[in-house]
Design a protein around this motif. Structure first.
Motif, PDB file in Angstrom:
ATOM      1  N   ALA A  73       1.674   6.666  15.822  1.00  0.00           N
ATOM      2  CA  ALA A  73       2.327   7.972  15.867  1.00  0.00           C
ATOM      3  C   ALA A  73       3.839   7.826  15.710  1.00  0.00           C
ATOM      4  CB  ALA A  73       1.983   8.680  17.179  1.00  0.00           C
ATOM      5  N   VAL A  74       4.414   6.829  16.396  1.00  0.00           N
ATOM      6  CA  VAL A  74       5.860   6.597  16.293  1.00  0.00           C
ATOM      7  C   VAL A  74       6.229   6.146  14.880  1.00  0.00           C
ATOM      8  CG1 VAL A  74       7.759   5.159  17.119  1.00  0.00           C
ATOM      9  CG2 VAL A  74       6.118   6.096  18.746  1.00  0.00           C
ATOM     10  N   LEU A  75       5.460   5.209  14.311  1.00  0.00           N
ATOM     11  CA  LEU A  75       5.771   4.706  12.972  1.00  0.00           C
ATOM     12  C   LEU A  75       5.693   5.811  11.918  1.00  0.00           C
ATOM     13  CD1 LEU A  75       3.896   1.266  12.962  1.00  0.00           C
ATOM     14  CD2 LEU A  75       6.359   1.648  13.016  1.00  0.00           C
ATOM     15  N   MET A  76       4.680   6.631  11.991  1.00  0.00           N
ATOM     16  CA  MET A  76       4.520   7.688  10.991  1.00  0.00           C
ATOM     17  C   MET A  76       5.602   8.746  11.142  1.00  0.00           C
ATOM     18  SD  MET A  76       0.355   8.026  10.877  1.00  0.00           S
ATOM     19  CE  MET A  76       0.321   9.131   9.483  1.00  0.00           C
ATOM     20  N   ARG A 136       6.852  -6.194  -1.664  1.00  0.00           N
ATOM     21  CA  ARG A 136       6.656  -7.181  -0.601  1.00  0.00           C
ATOM     22  C   ARG A 136       6.929  -6.553   0.764  1.00  0.00           C
ATOM     23  NH1 ARG A 136       3.164  -9.638  -1.756  1.00  0.00           N
ATOM     24  NH2 ARG A 136       3.596 -11.004   0.018  1.00  0.00           N
ATOM     25  N   LEU A 137       7.950  -5.696   0.819  1.00  0.00           N
ATOM     26  CA  LEU A 137       8.230  -5.004   2.081  1.00  0.00           C
ATOM     27  C   LEU A 137       7.096  -4.054   2.450  1.00  0.00           C
ATOM     28  CD1 LEU A 137      12.039  -4.151   1.809  1.00  0.00           C
ATOM     29  CD2 LEU A 137      10.949  -5.950   3.155  1.00  0.00           C
ATOM     30  N   GLU A 138       6.532  -3.373   1.472  1.00  0.00           N
ATOM     31  CA  GLU A 138       5.394  -2.488   1.737  1.00  0.00           C
ATOM     32  C   GLU A 138       4.228  -3.268   2.336  1.00  0.00           C
ATOM     33  OE1 GLU A 138       4.099   0.183  -1.397  1.00  0.00           O
ATOM     34  OE2 GLU A 138       6.057  -0.028  -2.345  1.00  0.00           O
ATOM     35  N   ALA A 139       3.914  -4.410   1.723  1.00  0.00           N
ATOM     36  CA  ALA A 139       2.793  -5.216   2.210  1.00  0.00           C
ATOM     37  C   ALA A 139       3.057  -5.713   3.630  1.00  0.00           C
ATOM     38  CB  ALA A 139       2.559  -6.395   1.270  1.00  0.00           C
ATOM     39  N   ALA A 140       4.275  -6.159   3.899  1.00  0.00           N
ATOM     40  CA  ALA A 140       4.600  -6.655   5.240  1.00  0.00           C
ATOM     41  C   ALA A 140       4.536  -5.529   6.260  1.00  0.00           C
ATOM     42  CB  ALA A 140       5.990  -7.285   5.235  1.00  0.00           C
ATOM     43  N   SER A 141       4.994  -4.347   5.885  1.00  0.00           N
ATOM     44  CA  SER A 141       4.943  -3.205   6.801  1.00  0.00           C
ATOM     45  C   SER A 141       3.502  -2.816   7.114  1.00  0.00           C
ATOM     46  CB  SER A 141       5.696  -2.021   6.191  1.00  0.00           C
ATOM     47  OG  SER A 141       5.674  -0.911   7.048  1.00  0.00           O
ATOM     48  N   GLY A 142       2.639  -2.835   6.099  1.00  0.00           N
ATOM     49  CA  GLY A 142       1.229  -2.525   6.330  1.00  0.00           C
ATOM     50  C   GLY A 142       0.550  -3.541   7.229  1.00  0.00           C
ATOM     51  N   HIS A 216     -11.303   5.131  12.444  1.00  0.00           N
ATOM     52  CA  HIS A 216     -10.213   6.083  12.658  1.00  0.00           C
ATOM     53  C   HIS A 216      -8.865   5.451  12.320  1.00  0.00           C
ATOM     54  CE1 HIS A 216      -7.507   8.888  14.648  1.00  0.00           C
ATOM     55  NE2 HIS A 216      -7.077   7.903  15.418  1.00  0.00           N
ATOM     56  N   PHE A 217      -8.651   4.232  12.792  1.00  0.00           N
ATOM     57  CA  PHE A 217      -7.386   3.550  12.503  1.00  0.00           C
ATOM     58  C   PHE A 217      -7.273   3.182  11.024  1.00  0.00           C
ATOM     59  CE2 PHE A 217      -6.990   2.225  17.149  1.00  0.00           C
ATOM     60  CZ  PHE A 217      -6.034   3.191  17.388  1.00  0.00           C
ATOM     61  N   ALA A 218      -8.389   2.883  10.389  1.00  0.00           N
ATOM     62  CA  ALA A 218      -8.350   2.572   8.958  1.00  0.00           C
ATOM     63  C   ALA A 218      -7.817   3.770   8.169  1.00  0.00           C
ATOM     64  CB  ALA A 218      -9.738   2.173   8.472  1.00  0.00           C
ATOM     65  N   ARG A 219      -8.250   4.963   8.546  1.00  0.00           N
ATOM     66  CA  ARG A 219      -7.746   6.170   7.867  1.00  0.00           C
ATOM     67  C   ARG A 219      -6.272   6.401   8.189  1.00  0.00           C
ATOM     68  NH1 ARG A 219     -12.922   7.914   9.544  1.00  0.00           N
ATOM     69  NH2 ARG A 219     -12.017   8.863  11.423  1.00  0.00           N
ATOM     70  N   ARG A 220      -5.884   6.201   9.458  1.00  0.00           N
ATOM     71  CA  ARG A 220      -4.477   6.382   9.824  1.00  0.00           C
ATOM     72  C   ARG A 220      -3.585   5.371   9.109  1.00  0.00           C
ATOM     73  NH1 ARG A 220      -3.385   8.733  14.770  1.00  0.00           N
ATOM     74  NH2 ARG A 220      -1.202   8.530  14.112  1.00  0.00           N
ATOM     75  N   LEU A 221      -4.040   4.128   9.007  1.00  0.00           N
ATOM     76  CA  LEU A 221      -3.254   3.098   8.332  1.00  0.00           C
ATOM     77  C   LEU A 221      -3.132   3.388   6.844  1.00  0.00           C
ATOM     78  CD1 LEU A 221      -4.579  -0.099  10.138  1.00  0.00           C
ATOM     79  CD2 LEU A 221      -2.250   0.803  10.227  1.00  0.00           C
ATOM     80  N   GLN A 222      -4.180   3.945   6.257  1.00  0.00           N
ATOM     81  CA  GLN A 222      -4.106   4.311   4.846  1.00  0.00           C
ATOM     82  C   GLN A 222      -3.041   5.383   4.636  1.00  0.00           C
ATOM     83  OE1 GLN A 222      -7.844   5.599   3.258  1.00  0.00           O
ATOM     84  NE2 GLN A 222      -7.122   5.660   1.145  1.00  0.00           N
ATOM     85  N   THR A 223      -2.978   6.349   5.545  1.00  0.00           N
ATOM     86  CA  THR A 223      -1.949   7.380   5.462  1.00  0.00           C
ATOM     87  C   THR A 223      -0.561   6.783   5.638  1.00  0.00           C
ATOM     88  OG1 THR A 223      -3.499   9.019   6.354  1.00  0.00           O
ATOM     89  CG2 THR A 223      -1.161   9.566   6.444  1.00  0.00           C
ATOM     90  N   ALA A 226       0.544   4.946   2.571  1.00  0.00           N
ATOM     91  CA  ALA A 226       0.943   5.887   1.528  1.00  0.00           C
ATOM     92  C   ALA A 226       2.372   6.377   1.771  1.00  0.00           C
ATOM     93  CB  ALA A 226      -0.026   7.061   1.488  1.00  0.00           C
ATOM     94  N   LEU A 227       2.726   6.634   3.043  1.00  0.00           N
ATOM     95  CA  LEU A 227       4.092   7.051   3.368  1.00  0.00           C
ATOM     96  C   LEU A 227       5.092   5.944   3.033  1.00  0.00           C
ATOM     97  CD1 LEU A 227       3.619   8.889   6.789  1.00  0.00           C
ATOM     98  CD2 LEU A 227       4.316   9.900   4.617  1.00  0.00           C
TER      99      LEU A 227
END
Length: 253
Positions: A73-76, A136-142, A216-223, A226-227
């Motif tokens: 929630a904080v990250l998003m 690379r930053l996107e992958a590390a953040s995910g 549930h977390f898989a869907r949240r992580l996908q969102t 995407a952000l």
């Protein structure tokens, strides 16, 4: 014929005698506490270890749910705020003036810009290098956001089999007890089987929430990913805009 005042005590005594004769030997020593706690206390030590392990796994599932829900929630929220700031900005410099979650993305783009200062005429090459760094930053953040969710998949996949192992072990002990008691009376067989099946029930109690929460977390992580991807694209747009502005400046002058 007995008087009425003596008939009722005599009937009660007769019924009690019949029940005593019909009761199997040793029935009064059989365990009768078939509550979950009572069955746990009466179970074999291997089955107890399985049950305790499954209870621990279930506790971990709910701890991960609480901790990860708050973290995501904080990250998003921060990522949405950063994306909004980047969308409003007209240049890298203007975007860097604001303190938000995209600071690392902006710093990476700016560093690549400085390293490529000698070849700024190669705008497409610079944009490709910036895009590769941002990916690379996107992958590390995910990866950082997804830490801790793998344990849910492990619990969901293994808990039913661990519970089944406890059940098989408990039923084996029940059959051994039946052979030693030389009886197939249900009162002797049922408690041991019930204790064994409790392990399977606990396995399902641990596995089902873990699978649901993991999805549930898989869907949240996908969102969230995407952000982050949108944030990376916004930074790349600012780089492209600054390069176009720089290229147009001599012509305008």
């Amino acid at each position: 014929m007995l008087p009425p005042r003596l008939a009722r005590p005599a009937v009660a005594l007769l019924v009690f005698s019949l029940l005593a004769v019909a009761a199997p030997a040793g029935a009064d020593t059989l365990p009768h506490d078939l509550t979950p706690l009572g069955m746990f206390r009466q179970a074999d030590w291997v089955v107890k270890a399985v049950m305790l392990g499954l209870l621990a796994a279930s506790s971990i599932t709910w701890i991960v749910l609480l901790a990860k829900s708050r973290e995501l929630a904080v990250l998003m929220r921060r990522q949405r705020r950063a994306l909004a700031a980047l969308t409003r900005a007209a240049s890298l410099e203007q975007a860097e003036d604001e303190d938000h979650e995209a600071g690392l993305f902006l710093a990476t783009a700016r560093q690549e810009w400085r390293l490529s200062s000698a070849v700024l005429d190669d705008r497409e090459g610079l944009k490709e290098r910036v895009a590769a760094s941002l990916q690379r930053l996107e992958a590390a953040s995910g990866r950082r956001a997804g830490r801790g969710t793998g344990v849910l998949a492990t619990i969901g996949a293994t808990a039913p089999f661990v519970g089944l192992f406890g059940t098989v072990w408990g039923i084996m002990n029940s059959f051994i007890g039946i052979s030693q008691a030389n009886t197939t009376n249900l009162a002797v067989v049922a408690p041991g089987i019930a204790e064994a099946l409790l392990a399977t029930a606990l396995g399902l109690v641990a596995a089902i929430p873990a699978v649901v929460i993991y999805n549930h977390f898989a869907r949240r992580l996908q969102t969230y990913r995407a952000l982050v991807g949108d944030t990376s694209a916004a930074v790349l747009r600012l780089v492209s805009r600054d390069l176009s502005r720089r290229a147009a400046a001599p012509a305008g002058g």
